[in-house]
Design a protein around this motif. Structure first.
Motif, PDB file in Angstrom:
ATOM      1  N   THR A 159       0.819  -1.213   0.000  1.00 36.08           N
ATOM      2  CA  THR A 159       0.000   0.000   0.000  1.00 36.08           C
ATOM      3  C   THR A 159       0.851   1.261   0.000  1.00 36.08           C
ATOM      4  O   THR A 159       0.528   2.237  -0.679  1.00 36.08           O
ATOM      5  CB  THR A 159      -0.930   0.014   1.236  1.00 36.08           C
ATOM      6  OG1 THR A 159      -1.765  -1.154   1.211  1.00 36.08           O
ATOM      7  CG2 THR A 159      -1.815   1.254   1.250  1.00 36.08           C
ATOM      8  N   TYR A 160       1.957   1.249   0.758  1.00 36.96           N
ATOM      9  CA  TYR A 160       2.725   2.473   0.954  1.00 36.96           C
ATOM     10  C   TYR A 160       4.092   2.518   0.293  1.00 36.96           C
ATOM     11  O   TYR A 160       4.538   3.583  -0.151  1.00 36.96           O
ATOM     12  CB  TYR A 160       2.887   2.736   2.457  1.00 36.96           C
ATOM     13  CG  TYR A 160       1.593   3.137   3.111  1.00 36.96           C
ATOM     14  CD1 TYR A 160       1.127   4.449   3.043  1.00 36.96           C
ATOM     15  CD2 TYR A 160       0.813   2.200   3.772  1.00 36.96           C
ATOM     16  CE1 TYR A 160      -0.070   4.817   3.619  1.00 36.96           C
ATOM     17  CE2 TYR A 160      -0.398   2.552   4.358  1.00 36.96           C
ATOM     18  CZ  TYR A 160      -0.833   3.863   4.279  1.00 36.96           C
ATOM     19  OH  TYR A 160      -2.029   4.222   4.839  1.00 36.96           O
ATOM     20  N   PRO A 162       5.398   1.415  -2.624  1.00 40.58           N
ATOM     21  CA  PRO A 162       5.506   1.916  -4.000  1.00 40.58           C
ATOM     22  C   PRO A 162       5.370   3.440  -4.074  1.00 40.58           C
ATOM     23  O   PRO A 162       6.105   4.112  -4.811  1.00 40.58           O
ATOM     24  CB  PRO A 162       4.340   1.214  -4.714  1.00 40.58           C
ATOM     25  CG  PRO A 162       4.115  -0.034  -3.937  1.00 40.58           C
ATOM     26  CD  PRO A 162       4.365   0.365  -2.507  1.00 40.58           C
ATOM     27  N   LYS A 163       4.447   3.995  -3.279  1.00 38.36           N
ATOM     28  CA  LYS A 163       4.263   5.453  -3.277  1.00 38.36           C
ATOM     29  C   LYS A 163       5.493   6.159  -2.720  1.00 38.36           C
ATOM     30  O   LYS A 163       5.881   7.228  -3.201  1.00 38.36           O
ATOM     31  CB  LYS A 163       3.035   5.820  -2.445  1.00 38.36           C
ATOM     32  CG  LYS A 163       1.721   5.268  -2.989  1.00 38.36           C
ATOM     33  CD  LYS A 163       0.579   5.561  -2.028  1.00 38.36           C
ATOM     34  CE  LYS A 163      -0.722   4.928  -2.492  1.00 38.36           C
ATOM     35  NZ  LYS A 163      -1.826   5.148  -1.522  1.00 38.36           N
ATOM     36  N   MET A 164       6.112   5.562  -1.696  1.00 42.43           N
ATOM     37  CA  MET A 164       7.317   6.152  -1.106  1.00 42.43           C
ATOM     38  C   MET A 164       8.451   6.198  -2.125  1.00 42.43           C
ATOM     39  O   MET A 164       9.145   7.216  -2.265  1.00 42.43           O
ATOM     40  CB  MET A 164       7.755   5.349   0.117  1.00 42.43           C
ATOM     41  CG  MET A 164       6.838   5.456   1.315  1.00 42.43           C
ATOM     42  SD  MET A 164       7.457   4.429   2.678  1.00 42.43           S
ATOM     43  CE  MET A 164       6.157   4.698   3.897  1.00 42.43           C
ATOM     44  N   GLU A 166       8.211   6.048  -5.366  1.00 41.90           N
ATOM     45  CA  GLU A 166       7.858   7.002  -6.426  1.00 41.90           C
ATOM     46  C   GLU A 166       8.161   8.426  -5.987  1.00 41.90           C
ATOM     47  O   GLU A 166       8.653   9.252  -6.765  1.00 41.90           O
ATOM     48  CB  GLU A 166       6.380   6.857  -6.789  1.00 41.90           C
ATOM     49  CG  GLU A 166       6.065   5.597  -7.586  1.00 41.90           C
ATOM     50  CD  GLU A 166       4.571   5.373  -7.759  1.00 41.90           C
ATOM     51  OE1 GLU A 166       3.777   6.118  -7.141  1.00 41.90           O
ATOM     52  OE2 GLU A 166       4.200   4.443  -8.503  1.00 41.90           O
ATOM     53  N   GLU A 167       7.871   8.724  -4.705  1.00 38.34           N
ATOM     54  CA  GLU A 167       8.155  10.049  -4.163  1.00 38.34           C
ATOM     55  C   GLU A 167       9.656  10.352  -4.206  1.00 38.34           C
ATOM     56  O   GLU A 167      10.054  11.520  -4.373  1.00 38.34           O
ATOM     57  CB  GLU A 167       7.661  10.125  -2.710  1.00 38.34           C
ATOM     58  CG  GLU A 167       7.792  11.470  -2.044  1.00 38.34           C
ATOM     59  CD  GLU A 167       6.834  12.513  -2.605  1.00 38.34           C
ATOM     60  OE1 GLU A 167       7.113  13.711  -2.417  1.00 38.34           O
ATOM     61  OE2 GLU A 167       5.816  12.144  -3.234  1.00 38.34           O
ATOM     62  N   ARG A 174       6.388  -3.285 -10.702  1.00 38.72           N
ATOM     63  CA  ARG A 174       5.828  -3.746  -9.423  1.00 38.72           C
ATOM     64  C   ARG A 174       5.543  -5.243  -9.454  1.00 38.72           C
ATOM     65  O   ARG A 174       4.985  -5.769 -10.413  1.00 38.72           O
ATOM     66  CB  ARG A 174       4.539  -2.974  -9.156  1.00 38.72           C
ATOM     67  CG  ARG A 174       3.914  -3.162  -7.806  1.00 38.72           C
ATOM     68  CD  ARG A 174       2.807  -2.133  -7.670  1.00 38.72           C
ATOM     69  NE  ARG A 174       2.124  -2.167  -6.409  1.00 38.72           N
ATOM     70  CZ  ARG A 174       1.373  -1.159  -5.961  1.00 38.72           C
ATOM     71  NH1 ARG A 174       1.261  -0.053  -6.695  1.00 38.72           N
ATOM     72  NH2 ARG A 174       0.763  -1.250  -4.797  1.00 38.72           N
ATOM     73  N   THR A 230       5.415  13.250   3.926  1.00 44.47           N
ATOM     74  CA  THR A 230       4.377  12.894   2.947  1.00 44.47           C
ATOM     75  C   THR A 230       3.450  11.776   3.415  1.00 44.47           C
ATOM     76  O   THR A 230       2.284  11.731   3.014  1.00 44.47           O
ATOM     77  CB  THR A 230       5.042  12.475   1.613  1.00 44.47           C
ATOM     78  OG1 THR A 230       5.989  13.477   1.213  1.00 44.47           O
ATOM     79  CG2 THR A 230       4.002  12.309   0.508  1.00 44.47           C
ATOM     80  N   PHE A 231       3.948  10.881   4.274  1.00 46.23           N
ATOM     81  CA  PHE A 231       3.192   9.687   4.638  1.00 46.23           C
ATOM     82  C   PHE A 231       3.031   9.555   6.156  1.00 46.23           C
ATOM     83  O   PHE A 231       3.787  10.176   6.914  1.00 46.23           O
ATOM     84  CB  PHE A 231       3.894   8.440   4.071  1.00 46.23           C
ATOM     85  CG  PHE A 231       4.050   8.458   2.583  1.00 46.23           C
ATOM     86  CD1 PHE A 231       3.003   8.092   1.753  1.00 46.23           C
ATOM     87  CD2 PHE A 231       5.250   8.861   1.996  1.00 46.23           C
ATOM     88  CE1 PHE A 231       3.138   8.120   0.378  1.00 46.23           C
ATOM     89  CE2 PHE A 231       5.391   8.901   0.616  1.00 46.23           C
ATOM     90  CZ  PHE A 231       4.322   8.529  -0.203  1.00 46.23           C
TER      91      PHE A 231
END
Length: 330
Positions: A159-160, A162-164, A166-167, A174, A230-231
């Motif tokens: 959940t988190y 991949p976003k991290m 990417e940031e 993936r 960000t998270f």
């Protein structure tokens, strides 16, 4: 409607169950369930080891048949427990909040708010593991298009993380799967990186470093700050010695994990289950080293979930100050 009917093809494999002798203290158990399950995550991860341990411990001490279930992790556990298809489970604060708000991808638009806080477990560090032979020594070294394993679909990691990344500007392909399977793929050259979000030491990583040389990649101070800004995570250090490969602390971020209980479970049942887990820290440490944080003082790390009345009663009897506004009411 039972949630397993909604899940359809989502499989959960039952782990070892245990029925022990009845406890010495007699009490009214007429409303207790005949058995229970604890939703964990994939085999090879900390959730499964930790969850199987406390499930068997509670089963043994309370004399109720119980055991762990392999699941997709925190998001699925929130759904299973809230819908009543698992009595207990384990989740992290991020997925818990998203589930309560109706943003759980397993049940889009459904507010899964019938899962209550049971007890604090530990923080989940986010860490990157690669083979030493890859030459990757930092996040910036991860090549564009790298195949990265993020754990089971719907897990905290998936959940988190991949976003991290990417940031942080990482371009990747993936991949999902159980931790043991992903570790095998990394060793076989089918993956370039595994992005773990699990209590340390992660069994799959410990096993991997017995078989080959690995690097645990830490975040730079700038990368760590960017992720925290960000998270819903906090600063964390993976201690030296957590793995043989780690000779110095590794800068990371982490998210708190809590055990959860279906809010409709009998107060006395949940009270006794919490008493078993929280009442003997040495036994929990024998289950998994991550349990060093499974102590009453960490009750205040939950600011998301309503507390189960039985759990709140035990913690308030043991030094906590859980307000009535944070306790579930039918």
């Amino acid at each position: 409607m039972k949630f397993k009917h909604i899940l359809g093809s989502v499989a959960v494999a039952s782990a070892t169950s245990l029925l022990a002798a009845m406890p010495a203290v007699a009490q009214d158990r007429s409303d207790w369930p005949k058995s229970f399950t604890v939703g964990t995550a994939s085999q090879g991860g900390t959730y499964f080891t930790y969850g199987s341990g406390w499930a068997n411990l509670v089963s043994k001490e309370l004399g109720v048949t119980g055991g762990a279930e392999v699941t997709g992790g925190p998001m699925q556990n929130m759904a299973l427990v809230s819908m009543g298809d698992a009595q207990f489970g384990m989740t992290t604060m991020g997925p818990a909040r998203e589930s309560i708000e109706g943003n759980n991808p397993i049940a889009p638009g459904v507010k899964l708010d019938n899962a209550c806080a049971m007890f604090p477990m530990y923080t989940t560090p986010f860490s990157v593991t690669v083979l030493t032979s890859s030459g990757i020594k930092s996040i910036k070294d991860i090549p564009a298009g790298a195949k990265i394993g993020f754990g089971p679909a719907g897990s905290t990691s998936d959940t988190y993380f991949p976003k991290m990344l990417e940031e942080l500007g990482v371009k990747f392909e993936r991949r999902n799967g159980g931790w043991s399977d992903l570790a095998g793929q990394l060793q076989d050259g089918l993956l370039d990186v595994i992005a773990f979000a699990a209590g340390v030491p992660v069994p799959a990583v410990s096993q991997l470093e017995v078989q080959t040389k690995i690097n645990i990649i830490e975040f730079t101070p700038e990368e760590q700050k960017k992720i925290i800004d960000t998270f819903p995570v906090s600063a964390h250090e993976i201690p030296a010695g957590a793995y043989t490969s780690l000779t110095a602390p590794a800068r990371s971020v982490s998210m708190w994990n809590f055990a959860i209980a279906n809010c409709e479970l009998p107060e006395s049942f949940v009270y006794e289950a919490v008493k078993v887990v929280m009442g003997d820290h040495d036994r929990m440490m024998k289950i998994h080293k991550a349990a060093r944080s499974t102590v009453p003082a960490n009750w205040d790390k939950n600011g998301v979930l309503k507390w189960h009345p039985g759990a709140a009663k035990w913690f308030n009897e043991n030094g906590a100050s859980i307000g009535q506004d944070m306790i579930f009411k039918k």
